[in-house]
Design an enzyme around this catalytic site. Structure first.
Site, mmCIF file in Angstrom:
data_model
loop_
_atom_site.group_PDB
_atom_site.id
_atom_site.type_symbol
_atom_site.label_atom_id
_atom_site.label_comp_id
_atom_site.label_asym_id
_atom_site.label_seq_id
_atom_site.Cartn_x
_atom_site.Cartn_y
_atom_site.Cartn_z
ATOM 1 N NE ARG A 193 -4.222 -1.345 2.256
ATOM 2 C CZ ARG A 193 -4.505 -2.536 2.774
ATOM 3 N NH1 ARG A 193 -3.598 -3.183 3.490
ATOM 4 N NH2 ARG A 193 -5.687 -3.083 2.569
ATOM 5 N NE ARG A 248 -4.739 -3.263 -1.436
ATOM 6 C CZ ARG A 248 -3.480 -3.579 -1.153
ATOM 7 N NH1 ARG A 248 -3.231 -4.501 -0.228
ATOM 8 N NH2 ARG A 248 -2.487 -2.976 -1.763
#
Lengths: 266, 266, 266, 266, 266, 266
Positions: B174, B229
């Site tokens: 991330r 995601r």
């Protein structure tokens, strides 16, 4: 790939806090155990609990006019890492871990405070932030204030390096685990750390130091010795009570000294 | 080097439970969040909360006459490892992690259950128990019962491998962390895991699988997909509610099927 | 950089087979030794040898109407890796390794079948396909059918993890090599694997599992115990004969069960 | 832990040869492919095939009065390692690998012989014999005789280092594998080897060099270039035929030169 | 990022030499100690000291008409690496290290010359130039000339591999360091190197070999045995004097032989 | 295995100093370059050169009545390690490295002093003394005195971490090396260190910190910025002169402050 998780105005996903709730706190005290949050906050002025979400319980108080957050990290580097990430977004710049620890050197006494000069990275989280050759080292300036505050109180203390382990048993070479087995690469590690001058084991400091430094922020670690691995695993309850008090007092005094020397952190 | 920590009759140091409190439970359901303990226990018969110590909240209930413990592990592999160690001493032999997860494959849907066939060891705790070339693989027999229970309920599900990370941000690649930086050795890792068939990220399964197997015990992992995601970081609250219910139902049904097939675990 | 090597219509460079020769086979049985190919194929219907090139001998037969390839891999992970690559191009999707093995746990008996739940990656080939933290884990569904088929025949069996080694001597901590020396990092490894629950040594499964999974394909491994490392290195010839027969029978039955449950693999 | 496997008088377990069958041969020529054994042996006097077991086909012949074994190793380091172990027991002291290879430097031509000065250890077997920092380097004396023999024949040749890989596709950074994926740690490796002066890829030399040296024995490697990775993957068949002949001739001549210079190996 | 450091016409930053000062020298002799530069140069014709900067003292002389540089490298791989970088810019293509060493094999005698066939990379510098699996191997052609020159003088010698260590004490498993402690990963390493055929310890060869080869240049190493680790740490002064003379003579003769065989290096 | 090397009364093998010559000095200043020894000593009282052996030149002087050694270490961690070992035997307990450095952060200015809080271990020597997860961290107390001394002089300075590299070119990601190639694992490393807050590159501090700490001794590092990697490689000569003076002055003042605060080191 951004989303609600990165929204710094929102309540943070894991810790349940927002910028508003922090009242501008730049300093955070970080015990591991949620049950130590309020006792530590009690040494601050106007302390009040903020919230609890997962293993993160939080309280806010003041040192003179300086707002200070107290928040538990839970056990281990991963939950500590999440705490640092989310607190950093909310504006916290100075982190002081307040922990308990078992000492592995003969010259360390029960009740000693250990002010960390650095930590062995025997955990995986810090490796997600910096290569393993990177030093897990606290802020010199903040650590120096812990030393000064401790000296002013005349508490017995040590400075030196500790080892932060991802496990309580094999990583600390305890053989009283369920299986009784310590893998070969950790067999003899306790003696090795002793020979290399490591003072104590705990589970969070190296991640704290590494992450804070890669963020350009400031961290320090202060632990109280509640067990002597060289003698026994038994935790001394009376020592424990005294240590918890001293951790809170020294951290509070250090904030005052640090703020006086360096002004309001940016 | 033994002490109060290894006393299996005493209340365990970290989790606050004793053999007596477990009423002979061999099965344990392990959510991460203390706040999920009671909702999961509510799907068992005669459920009651036992205690809370640190991040470990516990409750006991029954599937028919089979006692089942529900206990939170906190976030991350280190606190999960301590949970397994102390529960194993108290006689638990079968562990089922019940988690939430973000999926990284396009063919996985929100709300799918993911039954783990194995886990990438992107964390440090399992390395304290077995060398990194050791497979983090669940119990075939227990996992098979999760599959059967899910099929019987006709819930949508996937089987495959996941990745257990020691961090929420860089280890899961991330970029919306505080620093926005992902170290070089993790840059491109998300795409790599996708190319290698990894279904999802979470933070505990590989330690659970590795530790349980080195102990000669049995573990499985069931996660509900609450974020994709590949699309967004946003967690879908309505999906979250449904998933939590299904996790509890499938785990309960799997215990019944497993007990029927294999009898009382030793 | 493509060339004749990637031409899936051509005869494959190393194994000497083409799509046409496989008659649509989706299942492949993989012994190590070329001399075991025809004896295994003899348990299939209408079996006939296809070709031999290098260490790859191949035969084709049928389970009911399901075409099944039998092909030797040669010793070791590298030649096994080439076999999987080239068979995958020709359309094979399900791989079952049929091997012999030496057991290292006292509770395993000569003649037991070991159905693998996962493998220690003590070899280099799988590392060319996935990082070392990736689990070498078989297909849950295909493995489950090996269990069912074995149970139906009432053959004694074990499920558990094995260790796949790149060497026959030091990697399996044998001291009767030419030099008699085992490097320090492997000294004590046999006992470590025993303490960590590893059942047996062989040389190919971890590469098979890793490569197949990264390809989105399905692999399982079934080995017969022909030596007990805890007692002697001697191979029992009568056991060997029985084991070879059982491997072929179980694999054949498992294909039938798998095909019935899951239909024709894509 | 000894057994029939270590009995040097018996027929060796994997290669099927005994001391008696070797007639005192100290030199062994090692092609990879069983089908190259007899063509190479044809360049020796009085050649005859000895046996075939698994991927190990063997033949014996003479250079003047010097007995020389020719035996295939199969593909890859693990089966090569077993070959060296068992031949060493039977008294072989000097090993010459005769292989084919793909070149990765622009200045290397099809048909060139490459005499190895050392090998990159991109495989797992050598690591079971010596730590990775140990050099995979051939015998200076034996290699020097390969140079002399090649010069005397006036064949074009190169000396330099190669890379021995545990896989044919990703380890050699081929993208035409089944998945088309090369893991991140191997992406760019082909260019890196080129920049670092590596001449060619093959799959066995580094294990051969490492194992022989740790045994106090002598190894060398001679490969013929049959493909130019910088241009195409296509293997040139006419080159292949010429190369195979030259490999056999040079190896034979080198034995004669070596024996003359150093006498009968002990 | 270029600057004065990369200006090949300027005086090099660390070694203090320029192209002009080298008079076209392609060969360099590299002792470690500045005090050995002039004594070695004394064996060349028309020798004169050039300069001294940091640990780099340099002299120039001739073998017949061939200009040869003699320059000290200082102790250790990092300063040796800088020497090679800067000399390469100035046109040096052939490097011969002339060192002293302690032997660890019983069959090596005081005063023996050791001609290196390769080096264990127990140092960090070579890893900045090539991955650790890359062989630290000298130039075959240049090394062969050292062998020939030594034989012609009839000096006792050995060929084999050595270990290049980044430390004098723990890396060479000496226990008479200040702390007396050798870390676990080096405990037993001396015996391991002995078992694996390593002849001697020194501190520079593996970096020299690796860097030169990645540069497409040529290196060799010749060391004289002045201590026998298997017996005593004491350095034998009379041996030392003889060894120093022989190193210079052999290197000089080898240049003559090499130049004759291969002509002027490019 | 002891011998003359461990004889602490004798002249030390590499540095050429004896206990007697040191006159009880507990403090040592360590520049890299022998040519900086006397200029630094000139800032002490009654300074005189002691000896020179290899790259180790030494001088002795006084701060008030406190004897202080100045000795060069040569370039790199290996020769620095030998210096620390032999000085420790002679009774030195406090080491202050005085170096020059290139800065990699935009906010650092030419002429700034950098007081090290820790060092990235991009070198091999420290790994011979402690595992790579061990922090290369200076003495808190000694470092604090460098800060105080610098502040008192009002010199511009920075505190933070640096990177200690085993090479001048690829380890510091310079592309103007002889080959122009930086291996893949170091490509992007300069930017990574910048992103992770590293201030500067040099080549000795991490070994100094690690070895001193494992010995129970005390080390600190003070470097002057003479080049800005973010702008140019050019070294500023006028800055260089000023920096050298300031390094000597601060070190001298720090000894006075440290001695006053902590008394005579044991």
């Amino acid at each position: 790939m951004t989303g609600i998780i990165a929204d710094t105005k929102a309540i943070q996903y894991h810790i349940g806090l927002s910028t508003q709730m922090l009242c501008g706190a730049k300093y955070a005290f970080l015990p591991g155990d949620p049950d130590r949050v309020n006792p530590i906050a009690a040494f601050l002025d106007d302390a009040r609990e903020l919230t609890q979400h997962r293993e993160y319980r939080s309280a806010l108080g003041y040192v003179d006019d300086i707002p200070v957050l107290v928040m538990s990290t839970g056990i281990g580097a991963p939950s500590t890492g999440i705490a640092i990430e989310e607190l950093a977004r909310l504006g916290v710049t100075h982190f002081i871990r307040l922990g308990t620890t078992g000492a592995i050197q003969a010259h360390v006494q029960l009740g000693d405070l250990i002010i960390s000069e650095g930590a062995v990275r025997l955990e995986g989280t810090s490796g997600h932030y910096a290569p393993i050759e990177y030093p897990a080292v606290p802020s010199l300036a903040l650590t120096q204030k812990l030393v000064e505050a401790t000296k002013l109180r005349d508490y017995p203390y040590q400075t030196g390096i500790g080892c932060s382990s991802d496990s309580f048993w094999p990583g600390q070479e305890r053989y009283d685990s369920f299986s009784g087995y310590v893998p070969r690469h950790l067999q003899g590690s306790l003696e090795e750390w002793q020979r290399l001058g490591v003072l104590n084991f705990e589970m969070e400091s190296s991640a704290l130091f590494t992450i804070a430094r890669t963020f350009g922020l400031h961290a320090a670690s202060l632990c109280g010795v509640i067990a002597l691995r060289t003698q026994s695993e038994a935790v001394q309850q009376n020592v424990y009570a005294q240590v918890k008090e001293r951790l809170a007092i020294v951290a509070r005094d250090a904030v005052r000294l640090h703020h006086k020397a360096h002004g309001t952190p940016l």
